[in-house]
Design an enzyme around this catalytic site. Structure first.
Site, short mmCIF file in Angstrom:
data_model
loop_
_atom_site.label_atom_id
_atom_site.label_comp_id
_atom_site.label_asym_id
_atom_site.label_seq_id
_atom_site.Cartn_x
_atom_site.Cartn_y
_atom_site.Cartn_z
CE LYS A 276 -3.88 -1.88 2.71
NZ LYS A 276 -4.94 -1.67 1.70
NE ARG A 350 -10.85 -9.93 -1.64
CZ ARG A 350 -11.17 -9.01 -2.54
NH1 ARG A 350 -11.48 -9.38 -3.78
NH2 ARG A 350 -11.19 -7.74 -2.22
N1 BES Z 1 -8.03 -3.80 4.54
C1 BES Z 1 -8.24 -3.39 3.21
C2 BES Z 1 -9.55 -2.63 3.00
C3 BES Z 1 -9.70 -1.32 3.71
C4 BES Z 1 -9.42 -0.13 3.07
C5 BES Z 1 -10.21 -1.28 4.99
C6 BES Z 1 -9.60 1.07 3.73
C7 BES Z 1 -10.39 -0.07 5.63
C8 BES Z 1 -10.09 1.10 5.00
C9 BES Z 1 -8.24 -4.60 2.30
O1 BES Z 1 -7.46 -5.66 2.69
C10 BES Z 1 -7.73 -4.15 0.98
O2 BES Z 1 -6.60 -3.78 0.90
N2 BES Z 1 -8.58 -4.20 -0.05
C11 BES Z 1 -8.20 -3.79 -1.36
C12 BES Z 1 -8.70 -4.83 -2.32
C13 BES Z 1 -8.16 -4.69 -3.72
C14 BES Z 1 -6.67 -4.96 -3.75
C15 BES Z 1 -8.89 -5.65 -4.62
C16 BES Z 1 -8.84 -2.43 -1.62
O3 BES Z 1 -9.95 -2.20 -1.11
O4 BES Z 1 -8.24 -1.62 -2.28
MN MN Z 2 -5.46 -5.47 2.06
#
Ligand code: BES
Ligand code: MN
Ligand code: ZN
Length: 498
Positions: A276, A350
């Site tokens: 990230k 997931r």
């Molecule tokens: N933990 C994150 C989602 C999240 C984002 C929670 C902001 C709380 C605040 C999750 O694991 C994630 O990174 N999801 C990605 C999925 C994508 C790579 C398909 C996302 O939402 O960008």
């Molecule tokens: Mn994630």
């Protein structure tokens, strides 16, 4: 900062000293006890109210310091608006607003007269008020060693004066267990990720044993034996080993199929190799908000000795980039036998839930299964911080959840699932891929989970927007909200008890 050190209920009587809080309907209509309190006020309440421009409207208040003619230090008057329109949400919010006013006044003891014109305020209503006060008083400040004067904790003893203290105390017995569950969830989410790793989090789940919950912790070895390669793949980049905590509350009839609650417990989500961006990454200490809600709900349910069988299962991992971390392109075989192509290691929640859901439905044959997860940023795009996303393979369960959402005051909005959305996560290389791209990101994530629910009536709550970072309000001044605890408790109370 004020710590609510004691909440007690006493027989309705007009306080003669200290800080008193009274309630008034619109147009300054008082209950008999409030009338008694203001009877001695020099000039009368109408004069003060006129000067202050206070008429008893909802969400307004008036603070009289050293009110002439009364022995009180302060008389604080809160407006209810139209009494008949007050919902349980309003009573909780009022409890929070009163607590805030008492903090501002630096009160150390106060009496609130829960008394209104031509009505007896019910015990359950008094308990909602008390819950609001308790939730408002929460602050995450354990790590502040040097406090400015105004940050130093002051103890507040709050007495609620009610018509039937015995009934109110009984109602508070249950409501306090629920409030404690919410605060436990907030603590877990607020706690820094260096302190709360998977093992430490599992230890917190273990502490529920003191309430009579059976807790079993599965380590890496046990999970390997169960072939949970989806969950283990996420954990393999971290030096901290994964854990799966199983909490069982057997308050219902023996043999009744349990309600199963499943939580995403990513103690920190760097994104892994699909790392990230740096800005805001610290928020990912809250990526275990689903697991925290499950632990908080188990606390509430056990704490009030619910007559229900409830199982909580949480998958605890850390998602880190490392020489041993999982790569984009990897294919793992989940416990169910499903092969998953990892396209983005940041879509890790997931993967954790895939094995936790499969394990839960195989092992416990639940009547229903609900998972909670801070799963997608996309749910923030769709709903912001104000609603969690609800997905379900079962309309009856979805409707029950929406009703419990209304009753508990934790908002929920249903989003669709369908075969066509499901196709988006097909891949030529395996049975399923772990992301369907940017569009409908919350839905394709839910479609992924549905493949592991295996026909059990199941619902998924995407709480990425509501678990933390939501706007502060009357009952929550903390970054972490404890979202989900009240909702899950309500669902169990409304449909699965007795
Ligand atoms: N933990 C994150 C989602 C999240 C984002 C929670 C902001 C709380 C605040 C999750 O694991 C994630 O990174 N999801 C990605 C999925 C994508 C790579 C398909 C996302 O939402 O960008
Ligand atoms: Mn994630
Ligand atoms: Zn995550």
């Amino acid at each position: 900062m004020t710590k609510l050190s004691k909440m007690s209920f006493s027989k309705a009587a007009a306080p003669k000293a200290g800080v008193a809080v009274i309630l008034t309907g619109e147009g300054l209509s008082l209950g008999p006890l409030a009338e008694e309190v203001v009877a001695g006020l020099e000039g009368g309440l109408k004069r003060s109210a006129g000067i202050a421009g206070f008429s008893g409207k909802k969400k307004t208040s008036m603070d009289l310091v050293a009110p002439a003619g009364l022995g009180l230090d302060r008389l604080i008057v809160f407006g209810l608006g139209k009494l008949e329109d007050m919902t349980s949400d309003d009573w909780r919010a009022l409890g929070g607003a009163v607590l805030a006013e008492l903090q501002k006044a630096k009160a150390d003891t106060a009496t609130v007269l829960l008394d209104a014109p031509e009505t007896t305020i019910a015990a359950a209503t008094a308990a909602e008020f008390a819950m609001g006060a308790k939730l408002r008083a929460y602050a995450f400040d354990a790590y502040k060693t040097k406090k400015k004067d105004e940050e130093k904790t002051k103890d507040l003893k709050l007495t609620l004066s009610v018509a039937d203290p015995k009934a109110a105390k009984k109602a508070w017995g249950s409501a306090e267990a629920i409030a404690d569950g919410v605060l436990l969830a907030r603590d877990l989410v607020n706690e820094p990720p260096n302190v709360l790793g998977p093992v430490e989090f599992a230890g917190k789940a273990k502490e529920l044993e003191s309430l009579g919950v059976e807790v079993e912790i599965l380590g890496e070895k046990e999970m390997k034996k169960l072939k949970m390669a989806a969950l283990l793949g996420v954990a393999q980049g971290s030096t901290r080993p994964p854990q799966l905590a199983v909490m069982r509350w057997n308050g219902g009839k023996k043999g009744t199929a349990p309600v199963a609650l499943v939580g995403k417990g990513v103690v920190f989500d760097t994104g892994g190799i699909s790392i990230k961006p740096a800005a805001g990454m610290e928020d990912m200490k809250g990526d275990m908000g689903g697991a925290a809600a499950v632990v908080g709900a188990m606390h509430a349910i056990a704490g009030r000795k619910a007559k229900a069988n409830v199982i909580g299962v949480i998958g605890l991992v850390e998602n880190m980039p490392d020489g041993n971390a999982q790569r984009p392109g990897d294919i793992v075989t989940a416990m169910s036998g499903t092969t998953i192509e990892i396209l983005n290691t940041d879509a890790e929640g997931r993967l954790v839930l895939a094995d936790a859901l499969w394990y839960t439905q195989q092992k416990y044959k639940p009547a229903i299964m609900i998972d909670l997860a801070t799963l997608t940023g996309a749910v923030l795009v769709a709903l912001g911080n104000l609603n969690a996303g609800l997905f379900s393979n079962n309309d009856e369960l979805a409707d029950k959840l929406l009703a419990s959402s209304k009753a508990s005051g934790e908002p929920l909005w249903r989003l669709p699932l369908s075969k066509d959305y499901d196709k988006i996560i097909d891949t030529p290389n395996a049975d399923v891929k772990n992301t369907g791209g940017r569009w409908a990101g919350s839905i394709t994530a839910a479609q992924f989970l549905q493949r592991f629910a295996n026909d059990v009536p199941w619902a998924h709550l995407d709480i990425a927007g509501t678990a933390f970072g939501a706007p502060k309000d009357d009952i929550c001044q903390s970054w972490a909200s404890g979202y989900g605890v009240r909702l899950l408790n309500q669902l169990v109370a409304d449909h699965y008890e007795g």
